[in-house]
Write a protein that holds these residues in place. Structure first.
Motif, mmCIF file in Angstrom:
data_model
loop_
_atom_site.group_PDB
_atom_site.id
_atom_site.type_symbol
_atom_site.label_atom_id
_atom_site.label_comp_id
_atom_site.label_asym_id
_atom_site.label_seq_id
_atom_site.Cartn_x
_atom_site.Cartn_y
_atom_site.Cartn_z
ATOM 1 N N GLY A 65 -41.081 -36.977 -56.343
ATOM 2 C CA GLY A 65 -42.010 -37.620 -57.269
ATOM 3 C C GLY A 65 -42.248 -39.091 -57.008
ATOM 4 O O GLY A 65 -43.323 -39.613 -57.311
ATOM 5 N N LYS A 66 -41.251 -39.787 -56.411
ATOM 6 C CA LYS A 66 -41.388 -41.240 -56.206
ATOM 7 C C LYS A 66 -41.746 -41.610 -54.772
ATOM 8 O O LYS A 66 -41.835 -42.793 -54.440
ATOM 9 N N VAL A 67 -41.930 -40.593 -53.927
ATOM 10 C CA VAL A 67 -42.201 -40.869 -52.511
ATOM 11 C C VAL A 67 -43.471 -41.687 -52.325
ATOM 12 O O VAL A 67 -43.498 -42.668 -51.568
ATOM 13 N N TYR A 68 -44.543 -41.331 -53.034
ATOM 14 C CA TYR A 68 -45.802 -42.053 -52.873
ATOM 15 C C TYR A 68 -45.660 -43.504 -53.354
ATOM 16 O O TYR A 68 -46.087 -44.443 -52.668
ATOM 17 N N GLY A 69 -45.059 -43.681 -54.509
ATOM 18 C CA GLY A 69 -44.923 -45.030 -55.050
ATOM 19 C C GLY A 69 -44.052 -45.925 -54.197
ATOM 20 O O GLY A 69 -44.310 -47.126 -54.095
ATOM 21 N N GLN A 70 -43.018 -45.378 -53.564
ATOM 22 C CA GLN A 70 -42.075 -46.201 -52.800
ATOM 23 C C GLN A 70 -42.422 -46.318 -51.320
ATOM 24 O O GLN A 70 -42.082 -47.316 -50.670
ATOM 25 N N MET A 71 -43.096 -45.283 -50.768
ATOM 26 C CA MET A 71 -43.353 -45.302 -49.330
ATOM 27 C C MET A 71 -44.828 -45.162 -48.967
ATOM 28 O O MET A 71 -45.184 -45.180 -47.790
ATOM 29 N N ASP A 72 -45.696 -44.989 -49.972
ATOM 30 C CA ASP A 72 -47.135 -44.878 -49.755
ATOM 31 C C ASP A 72 -47.486 -43.707 -48.839
ATOM 32 O O ASP A 72 -48.359 -43.812 -47.979
ATOM 33 N N VAL A 73 -46.786 -42.587 -49.009
ATOM 34 C CA VAL A 73 -47.114 -41.351 -48.295
ATOM 35 C C VAL A 73 -47.093 -40.195 -49.294
ATOM 36 O O VAL A 73 -46.415 -40.248 -50.324
ATOM 37 N N PHE A 74 -47.871 -39.152 -48.981
ATOM 38 C CA PHE A 74 -47.833 -37.919 -49.756
ATOM 39 C C PHE A 74 -46.982 -36.884 -49.013
ATOM 40 O O PHE A 74 -46.842 -36.945 -47.789
ATOM 41 N N THR A 75 -46.439 -35.934 -49.722
ATOM 42 C CA THR A 75 -45.878 -34.752 -49.075
ATOM 43 C C THR A 75 -47.017 -33.763 -48.882
ATOM 44 O O THR A 75 -47.937 -33.702 -49.691
ATOM 45 N N TYR A 76 -46.955 -32.994 -47.795
ATOM 46 C CA TYR A 76 -48.057 -32.101 -47.430
ATOM 47 C C TYR A 76 -47.513 -30.694 -47.259
ATOM 48 O O TYR A 76 -46.659 -30.439 -46.412
ATOM 49 N N ASP A 77 -48.001 -29.761 -48.074
ATOM 50 C CA ASP A 77 -47.487 -28.386 -48.052
ATOM 51 C C ASP A 77 -48.601 -27.416 -48.434
ATOM 52 O O ASP A 77 -48.695 -26.968 -49.572
ATOM 53 N N PRO A 78 -49.498 -27.069 -47.479
ATOM 54 C CA PRO A 78 -50.606 -26.153 -47.783
ATOM 55 C C PRO A 78 -50.103 -24.824 -48.342
ATOM 56 O O PRO A 78 -49.188 -24.214 -47.789
ATOM 57 N N GLY A 79 -50.694 -24.402 -49.436
ATOM 58 C CA GLY A 79 -50.271 -23.151 -50.071
ATOM 59 C C GLY A 79 -49.012 -23.285 -50.891
ATOM 60 O O GLY A 79 -48.564 -22.315 -51.496
ATOM 61 N N PHE A 80 -48.413 -24.483 -50.909
ATOM 62 C CA PHE A 80 -47.218 -24.757 -51.721
ATOM 63 C C PHE A 80 -46.069 -23.797 -51.415
ATOM 64 O O PHE A 80 -45.272 -23.467 -52.287
ATOM 65 N N SER A 81 -45.955 -23.340 -50.160
ATOM 66 C CA SER A 81 -44.936 -22.353 -49.837
ATOM 67 C C SER A 81 -43.520 -22.918 -49.861
ATOM 68 O O SER A 81 -42.553 -22.158 -49.941
ATOM 69 N N SER A 82 -43.382 -24.242 -49.782
ATOM 70 C CA SER A 82 -42.059 -24.866 -49.831
ATOM 71 C C SER A 82 -41.936 -25.849 -50.990
ATOM 72 O O SER A 82 -41.025 -26.678 -51.010
ATOM 73 N N THR A 83 -42.862 -25.761 -51.927
ATOM 74 C CA THR A 83 -42.905 -26.740 -53.016
ATOM 75 C C THR A 83 -42.607 -26.086 -54.356
ATOM 76 O O THR A 83 -43.198 -25.068 -54.704
ATOM 77 N N CYS A 84 -41.670 -26.668 -55.087
ATOM 78 C CA CYS A 84 -41.388 -26.230 -56.460
ATOM 79 C C CYS A 84 -42.324 -26.978 -57.397
ATOM 80 O O CYS A 84 -42.363 -28.211 -57.381
ATOM 81 N N SER A 85 -43.064 -26.257 -58.221
ATOM 82 C CA SER A 85 -43.985 -26.906 -59.146
ATOM 83 C C SER A 85 -43.367 -27.122 -60.516
ATOM 84 O O SER A 85 -43.915 -27.862 -61.334
ATOM 85 N N THR A 86 -42.218 -26.480 -60.770
ATOM 86 C CA THR A 86 -41.627 -26.575 -62.100
ATOM 87 C C THR A 86 -40.193 -26.079 -62.064
ATOM 88 O O THR A 86 -39.724 -25.521 -61.070
ATOM 89 N N LYS A 87 -39.481 -26.284 -63.161
ATOM 90 C CA LYS A 87 -38.212 -25.600 -63.407
ATOM 91 C C LYS A 87 -38.512 -24.442 -64.347
ATOM 92 O O LYS A 87 -39.287 -24.583 -65.276
ATOM 93 N N SER A 88 -37.877 -23.299 -64.116
ATOM 94 C CA SER A 88 -38.120 -22.144 -64.975
ATOM 95 C C SER A 88 -36.863 -21.303 -65.090
ATOM 96 O O SER A 88 -36.113 -21.162 -64.117
ATOM 97 N N ALA A 89 -36.647 -20.747 -66.277
ATOM 98 C CA ALA A 89 -35.472 -19.902 -66.534
ATOM 99 C C ALA A 89 -35.850 -18.433 -66.654
ATOM 100 O O ALA A 89 -35.052 -17.633 -67.136
ATOM 101 N N ILE A 90 -37.073 -18.073 -66.239
ATOM 102 C CA ILE A 90 -37.575 -16.718 -66.511
ATOM 103 C C ILE A 90 -37.235 -15.733 -65.403
ATOM 104 O O ILE A 90 -36.586 -14.709 -65.647
ATOM 105 N N THR A 91 -37.659 -15.997 -64.179
ATOM 106 C CA THR A 91 -37.527 -15.034 -63.091
ATOM 107 C C THR A 91 -36.933 -15.694 -61.858
ATOM 108 O O THR A 91 -37.279 -16.831 -61.521
#
Length: 430
Positions: A34-60
């Motif tokens: 979350g702080k990578v852009y603010g501290q290093m001025d870069v984005f993380t890049y992950d097309p299709g979000f295959s390696s990216t967690c969008s949330t915490k969840s206790a369901i499945t």
């Protein structure tokens, strides 16, 4: 066990940003970027979000390598064998399996909310006679936000619970009405004395002119299918519900967005694609030639209903649904050439080294399409059936997200590849 530590380093400058580990109960840790852009001025890049967690969840929880699928910690195979869909719906919504009294109360609540507003019936008449049932489902579910204003207070836990109960109860009624509109038959009202899946079958196949008795084998087969489809973590449609819901929109509108996402052939429409593939093959004698074309990379022929993006060894749902499929075909004494064709495909895929090495095993979409076909459910209703089951997961994820005090509106970033900044030339110089 100590929490692992990670850092992102700019090799040119030596600048370093620590990435806190976000641990869960099971599975790999997440890296908080979350702080990578603010501290290093870069984005993380992950097309299709295959390696990216969008949330915490206790369901499945899913472990694709091990072929594990858990709802609230319970293996899906145990739930499918020992529980009804309504029990699993309660579990997914509330976090624990119901006791006898809780189950009875929940079941009665769902049964009492199955009717839809009479004026909603007129909406179906506005669709063309040959409209796809998913088009009707998307529009009518979205319109529920015009009928239920009490759910606009998303911060009230009681209102969130009412929304979930209404949505789970009414989605079979809406789907059955879409089917009746498509085939040109009168709508059938829900029957509160019937269980969830029996009620759906009654609304789809009964007519006012004569009595209709639901086949318990068909109802149980649907129950198992719905359990297996009830949730599947952060898939495309669930993520869509969460993204739409993060804006604070009416929850019925968020569910409608999920239905629209589910419609895609790469997602909920995959079981439709299986039956279309069987139509194209046409005859069981042509299966060997078809499978040879599948192996030829230059043929452009794809094998639908085999393999899975998440499960790398086997789909745990497919093992359960395969047994259910063969049980249904035997119990109903089905003799359909298309089903014989499907079984031949299965036989080759499970024995041929080419498919075994590539882990192209039959998945849940392959078998669910066969079961729906055996139950007399037409191909264009396959995805609405999926939507009925997945509504439970969508509602649970929406509730979990809205109840999270740290929730923020979803706002992905991008790597811009367009023209650099330039000046607008005068019209006569363009």
């Amino acid at each position: 066990m100590s929490t692992p530590s990670f850092s992102l380093v700019n090799n040119a400058t030596g600048e370093k940003t620590d990435l806190p580990a976000v641990g869960g109960t099971l599975g790999p840790v997440g890296l908080d970027v979350g702080k990578v852009y603010g501290q290093m001025d870069v984005f993380t890049y992950d097309p299709g979000f295959s390696s990216t967690c969008s949330t915490k969840s206790a369901i499945t929880y899913i472990d694709g390598d091990a072929g594990v699928l858990l709802y609230r910690g319970y293996p899906v195979a145990q739930l499918a064998e020992q529980c009804s869909f309504i029990e699993v719906a309660y579990l997914i919504l509330n976090g624990e399996l119901p006791d006898k009294n809780q189950l009875e109360d929940f079941d009665q609540t769902i049964r009492r909310h199955t009717m839809i507003n009479e004026s909603l019936k007129g909406f179906f008449g506005g669709f063309r006679y040959d409209a796809h049932p998913m088009a009707m489902l998307t529009g009518v579910v979205g319109s529920l936000s015009a009928f239920y204003h009490d759910t606009t207070n998303n911060k009230d836990p009681e209102h969130r619970k009412i929304f979930a109960h209404r949505m789970i109860a009414k989605i079979p009624t809406i789907a059955a009405a879409a089917y009746k509109r498509y085939v040109g038959l009168p709508f059938m009202y829900p029957q509160n004395h019937l269980d969830y899946c029996s009620n759906l079958l009654h609304m789809m196949f009964a007519v006012p002119a004569e009595p209709y008795e639901v086949n318990p084998i068909a109802a149980r087969a649907l129950d198992v299918l719905f359990i297996l489809h009830a949730d599947h973590e952060q898939n495309a449609s669930t993520s869509t519900v969460r993204m739409a819901g993060s804006t604070g929109t009416n929850p019925y509108a968020a569910i409608a967005a999920g239905i629209a996402a589910l419609w895609g052939p790469a997602h909920g429409g995959a079981n439709e694609a299986v039956l279309k593939m069987l139509d194209e093959i046409g005859d069981v004698k042509k299966v060997p030639d078809f499978m040879s074309k599948v192996k030829d990379k230059n043929s452009g022929v794809r094998l639908m209903g085999f393999g899975h993006r998440v499960y790398k060894n086997f789909d745990p749902r497919a093992t359960i649904i395969r047994d259910e499929c063969h049980k249904v075909l035997k119990a109903l004494n089905i003799n359909d050439p298309k089903l014989e064709l499907a079984m031949k495909l299965e036989e080759i895929a499970l024995s041929d080294d080419y498919f075994k090495e590539r882990k192209l095993y039959p998945n849940v979409d392959f078998y669910s399409g066969i079961i729906y076909k055996a139950l007399g459910i037409p191909v264009n209703m396959f995805t609405p059936m999926f939507a009925i089951a997945r509504t439970v997961g969508w509602a649970a994820h929406w509730i979990e997200m809205i109840a999270d005090p740290t929730m923020r509106i979803a706002r992905p970033r991008q790597v811009y590849t367009g023209a650099a900044e330039r000046n607008v030339p005068a019209l006569d110089k363009r």
